[in-house]
Design an enzyme around this catalytic site. Structure first.
Site, PDB file in Angstrom:
ATOM      1  N   THR A 121       0.656  -1.136   0.207  1.00  9.09           N
ATOM      2  CA  THR A 121      -0.408   0.484  -0.257  1.00  9.09           C
ATOM      3  C   THR A 121       0.809   0.970   0.431  1.00  9.09           C
ATOM      4  OG1 THR A 121      -1.760  -1.153   0.559  1.00  9.09           O
ATOM      5  CG2 THR A 121      -1.692   1.027   1.431  1.00  9.09           C
ATOM      6  N   PRO A 122       1.223   1.369  -1.267  1.00  5.88           N
ATOM      7  CA  PRO A 122       2.613   2.595  -1.379  1.00  5.88           C
ATOM      8  C   PRO A 122       2.088   4.059  -0.611  1.00  5.88           C
ATOM      9  CG  PRO A 122       1.162   2.525  -3.379  1.00  5.88           C
ATOM     10  CD  PRO A 122       0.381   1.643  -2.585  1.00  5.88           C
ATOM     11  N   CYS A 123       2.348   4.351   1.085  1.00  5.71           N
ATOM     12  CA  CYS A 123       2.523   5.245   1.331  1.00  5.71           C
ATOM     13  C   CYS A 123       3.870   6.276   0.792  1.00  5.71           C
ATOM     14  CB  CYS A 123       1.828   5.379   2.537  1.00  5.71           C
ATOM     15  SG  CYS A 123       3.507   3.901   3.996  1.00  5.71           S
ATOM     16  N   HIS A 124       4.113   5.427   0.347  1.00  4.54           N
ATOM     17  CA  HIS A 124       6.001   6.417  -0.265  1.00  4.54           C
ATOM     18  C   HIS A 124       5.403   7.487  -1.570  1.00  4.54           C
ATOM     19  CE1 HIS A 124       6.012   2.786  -2.939  1.00  4.54           C
ATOM     20  NE2 HIS A 124       6.701   2.974  -3.335  1.00  4.54           N
ATOM     21  N   ARG A 125       4.175   6.613  -1.592  1.00  3.55           N
ATOM     22  CA  ARG A 125       3.905   8.118  -2.965  1.00  3.55           C
ATOM     23  C   ARG A 125       3.394   9.253  -2.646  1.00  3.55           C
ATOM     24  NH1 ARG A 125       1.774   2.991  -6.199  1.00  3.55           N
ATOM     25  NH2 ARG A 125       4.171   1.656  -6.881  1.00  3.55           N
TER      26      ARG A 125
END
Length: 157
Positions: A121-125
């Protein structure tokens, strides 16, 4: 039964947790969560393979059953994060608007900090409104590395 197993990557150690036939967490580090036993399962191994493919640019989306406990707002935010295309970013404000709460930028930040599935779940984006890297539980260096990896493999500048 709840299991966790750890893998070394070029980006440091990662733990992958499974509970009830779904990936319940992915995190940077080697700490065993309470109630988990260190054991590699077929699902954990499959998740590790997919993360390995991601780290070398051969995977852009994950095909894994995920389980996350959170508030209804957090669950909406985490779904919005999964909707951010590989190699792209969104601001906290854009995510807040996407979940129908355009003034809830700080709440989006809190939901990001509680995301149990980093990378999957790409919270880094999610970046600041001014384009700067902000907040990432595994550290801004890793966040920057993941974004650079995605830019490299997506052909985006």
């Amino acid at each position: 039964m709840a299991n966790v197993f750890f893998y070394e990557t070029a980006h440091g150690p990662f733990g992958i947790c499974e509970r009830g036939g779904a990936v319940s967490a992915v995190f940077s580090g080697r700490s065993v969560p309470d109630g988990y036993t260190v054991a590699e399962t077929p699902l954990i191994k499959r998740a590790a393979v997919q993360l390995g493919e991601y780290f070398v640019g051969r995977r852009r989306e994950f095909d894994l059953p995920l389980h996350a406990s959170g508030t209804p707002f957090e669950l909406k935010v985490w779904q919005a994060l999964r909707d951010i295309p590989y190699g792209q970013t969104r601001t906290y404000g854009q995510i807040a608007a996407a979940v129908g709460s355009p003034k809830a930028c700080r709440a989006v930040g809190r939901a990001n900090s509680r995301n149990p599935h980093i990378i999957l779940t790409p919270c880094h984006r999610v970046i600041g409104a001014d384009g700067r890297l902000t907040g990432f539980a595994a550290g801004l260096d890793l966040k920057g590395s993941l974004l650079a990896l995605e830019r490299l493999h997506s052909g985006k500048p």
